[in-house]
Design a protein around this motif. Sequence first.
Motif, PDB file in Angstrom:
ATOM      1  N   ASP A   1      -1.499   1.253   7.489  1.00  0.00           N
ATOM      2  CA  ASP A   1      -2.933   1.319   7.811  1.00  0.00           C
ATOM      3  C   ASP A   1      -3.077   1.873   9.079  1.00  0.00           C
ATOM      4  OD1 ASP A   1      -5.593   0.889   7.635  1.00  0.00           O
ATOM      5  OD2 ASP A   1      -5.411  -1.261   8.370  1.00  0.00           O
TER       6      ASP A   1
ATOM      7  N   SER B   1       2.782  -3.674   6.553  1.00  0.00           N
ATOM      8  CA  SER B   1       2.732  -3.786   5.281  1.00  0.00           C
ATOM      9  C   SER B   1       3.897  -3.160   4.373  1.00  0.00           C
ATOM     10  CB  SER B   1       1.525  -3.112   4.402  1.00  0.00           C
ATOM     11  OG  SER B   1       1.553  -1.615   4.815  1.00  0.00           O
TER      12      SER B   1
ATOM     13  N   ASP C   1     -11.889   6.506   6.869  1.00  0.00           N
ATOM     14  CA  ASP C   1     -10.778   5.679   6.614  1.00  0.00           C
ATOM     15  C   ASP C   1      -9.995   6.227   5.487  1.00  0.00           C
ATOM     16  OD1 ASP C   1      -8.877   3.682   6.247  1.00  0.00           O
ATOM     17  OD2 ASP C   1     -10.456   1.954   6.199  1.00  0.00           O
TER      18      ASP C   1
ATOM     19  N   THR D   1      -5.468   4.443  11.778  1.00  0.00           N
ATOM     20  CA  THR D   1      -6.974   4.833  12.226  1.00  0.00           C
ATOM     21  C   THR D   1      -7.332   6.428  12.391  1.00  0.00           C
ATOM     22  OG1 THR D   1      -7.039   2.381  13.195  1.00  0.00           O
ATOM     23  CG2 THR D   1      -8.942   3.854  13.765  1.00  0.00           C
TER      24      THR D   1
ATOM     25  N   ASP E   1       0.949  -1.100  -0.031  1.00  0.00           N
ATOM     26  CA  ASP E   1      -0.031  -0.076  -0.012  1.00  0.00           C
ATOM     27  C   ASP E   1       0.908   1.253  -0.111  1.00  0.00           C
ATOM     28  OD1 ASP E   1      -2.053   1.610  -0.233  1.00  0.00           O
ATOM     29  OD2 ASP E   1      -3.100   0.316   1.524  1.00  0.00           O
TER      30      ASP E   1
ATOM     31  N   ASN F   1      -4.692  -6.017   0.354  1.00  0.00           N
ATOM     32  CA  ASN F   1      -3.333  -5.425  -0.569  1.00  0.00           C
ATOM     33  C   ASN F   1      -3.817  -4.763  -1.832  1.00  0.00           C
ATOM     34  OD1 ASN F   1      -1.148  -5.310  -2.508  1.00  0.00           O
ATOM     35  ND2 ASN F   1      -0.418  -7.271  -1.568  1.00  0.00           N
ATOM     36  N   THR F   2      -3.615  -3.691  -1.681  1.00  0.00           N
ATOM     37  CA  THR F   2      -4.181  -2.660  -2.826  1.00  0.00           C
ATOM     38  C   THR F   2      -3.856  -3.086  -4.021  1.00  0.00           C
ATOM     39  OG1 THR F   2      -4.528  -0.865  -1.214  1.00  0.00           O
ATOM     40  CG2 THR F   2      -4.451  -0.310  -3.756  1.00  0.00           C
TER      41      THR F   2
ATOM     42  N   ALA G   1      -8.168   4.853   3.667  1.00  0.00           N
ATOM     43  CA  ALA G   1      -7.914   4.117   2.290  1.00  0.00           C
ATOM     44  C   ALA G   1      -9.608   3.966   1.924  1.00  0.00           C
ATOM     45  CB  ALA G   1      -7.423   2.752   2.726  1.00  0.00           C
ATOM     46  N   ASP G   2     -10.466   4.627   2.283  1.00  0.00           N
ATOM     47  CA  ASP G   2     -11.669   4.474   1.752  1.00  0.00           C
ATOM     48  C   ASP G   2     -11.768   5.436   0.515  1.00  0.00           C
ATOM     49  OD1 ASP G   2     -14.375   3.716   1.390  1.00  0.00           O
ATOM     50  OD2 ASP G   2     -15.024   5.184   3.054  1.00  0.00           O
TER      51      ASP G   2
ATOM     52  N   SER H   1     -10.769  -2.926   3.967  1.00  0.00           N
ATOM     53  CA  SER H   1      -9.758  -2.343   4.944  1.00  0.00           C
ATOM     54  C   SER H   1      -8.470  -3.328   5.180  1.00  0.00           C
ATOM     55  CB  SER H   1     -10.514  -1.923   6.226  1.00  0.00           C
ATOM     56  OG  SER H   1      -9.378  -1.266   7.109  1.00  0.00           O
ATOM     57  N   GLY H   2      -7.298  -2.652   5.211  1.00  0.00           N
ATOM     58  CA  GLY H   2      -6.256  -3.817   5.293  1.00  0.00           C
ATOM     59  C   GLY H   2      -5.833  -4.873   4.319  1.00  0.00           C
TER      60      GLY H   2
ATOM     61  N   ASN I   1       5.065  -0.308   2.296  1.00  0.00           N
ATOM     62  CA  ASN I   1       4.755   1.020   2.031  1.00  0.00           C
ATOM     63  C   ASN I   1       5.682   1.882   1.924  1.00  0.00           C
ATOM     64  OD1 ASN I   1       4.570   2.075   4.983  1.00  0.00           O
ATOM     65  ND2 ASN I   1       3.306   0.410   5.270  1.00  0.00           N
TER      66      ASN I   1
END
Length: 584
Positions: free
Chosen positions: A39, A385, A132, A41, A35, A291-292, A134-135, A288-289, A387
């Motif tokens: 990740d 991850s 989020d 919050t 990512d 692997n993009t 990542a949202d 969420s969480g 990143n």
Amino acid sequence: MSLADLSIKRPIFVTCLVLVMLVLGVLSMKKLPVDLFPDVTFPFVTVTTTYPGAGPTEIETLVSKPIEDELISISGIKRLSSYNFEGVSQVFAQFTLETDIKFAEQQIRDRVGSVRPKLPQDVKEPVIRRIDPADQPIVTLALKAALTPAQLFDLADDLLRPKLEQVPQVGLVEIKGGRKREVHVTLDRNKLRSRDASITSVSNALKRAGENIPSGRVNEGANEIAFRSLGEFSSLKDIRETIVTLFGNDVPTKISDLGEVSDELIDETSQAYVNGAHSLLLNIYRQSGSNTVAVADAIKKQVIRISGEFKGQGGNPELSVVRDGSAWIRANVDDVKESILMGIVLTIIVVYFFLANGRSTIITGLALPNSLLGAFVLMSIAGFSINIVTLLALSLSVGLLIDDAIVVRENIFRHIEMGKPPIQAAIEGTAEVRLAVIATTLVVVAVFGPVAFMKGMTGQFFKQFGLTIVFAMLISLFDALTLAPMLSAYFAGAAHEKKKSRNPWSMTVGKLVSGFDAFQRWLERSYGSLLGFTVDHPLTVLGVSLVVFFLCTASLIKVPKTFFPPQDQGEFSVSLDMAPGTNL
């Protein structure tokens, strides 16, 4: 028995242990999610409520205010605010970082559920979501076809959405720019008045008539039969024939007596165009969480399969990828990986120039892959991850990882030059510098370890940064106290005089090494002269140091401060803010 003694006396055991660590490191590196950022919050929860037709004032008093009054007593709330628009209420709840955001979200759901009866009946069900980072849609697809808007939407909603949601780790598929089918019942005010009917009675009649209602069960011998009344409308004619009231207690009033029933589309709220052609967009979100990069690759493979199924279908549908959010992540990660690889190569070259010995360079250079791959094992255990932050930590630690092995190898080589056997030199040389090597590593750990426990939002980003460096340094310490002594004892060989020979290596790299050695001796002499000057003129040195310190401190005022540096993703967006009430 120390680690060095164990590694020298049990070389096969240490070799197997290192090989297992390398294999686990490679497997962990492939398993770790990829990512752009860690990740994290964000302690924000939003409550979005739609009240069609209401103005901002009514939204504030009838919707936002009751919700705020109910949420304000939740423990852990730091700030509560609301934004009221035409037909929409948005309530933002910010919690402290110590609050469990998942538990807080559930509390908000319970409170909103209890306040729901106090809201107007026409209010739609509130939507509660955690904010989020990542949202965001990772892939945007465009669907074009020579179909009506309703047929195009049905194709996307009934066929494409289920197929895309079947892709592993896809969380949501959102359709934009489409209009689905909607049946409109247009009533005549005069006919309503003449039949003594109201809009509410028509609405209630349609609700009652359009339901499938269970009617009970009947036992017949060994069988049980279930009955239900089927009221679901199958055509516009069924809607027209629906009875609303009995006018005068004997004349039935149907929908067709009060107005017209037509097959229409929902009101248009968005439009999508791709290269000037009217299209329908599908925004795909990951779980969420996850692997993009892996999810994006799986989606693109699914698009190829779906496009193959479209061949020969009516309307010639075309499905294409118009935006791939993983491309930016992939480019950044590949760039940092390239930097790490370049740093490893340059580090080994520099070590060779300083040590001027091929075997010593191999022994010390092995600390780099061992430490980096070992760090991936610990990163996988910690749930990290791959990143930008963790790769930045690994690239920063490349220059530090080899220090311990160099110190151990140089001291062992010194003992070998004293005439000791390689095994004895490895044991005694490692014992002399063991505490110094441990102290050096722990100093680095003491610097970067606390970074992982910073408070606030910044601390969430730097947690993986600090711990990744700590992981790599601890593995490098293990390598310096085990693998380096073992290889020095059995692989480095004994000291010997360098014999001058004329071969391609000595004529090229050998001359470069000799020149660098001469340059290094000149640096030693220059440093000795500079050191003598600093000892003879302490006040001058202190004065210059203070001036440099204050100049550096003053320059901080001019340095811009931001949470993230500006980034160029090769994309730009244009937003237009129109006056309230402007139609599409």
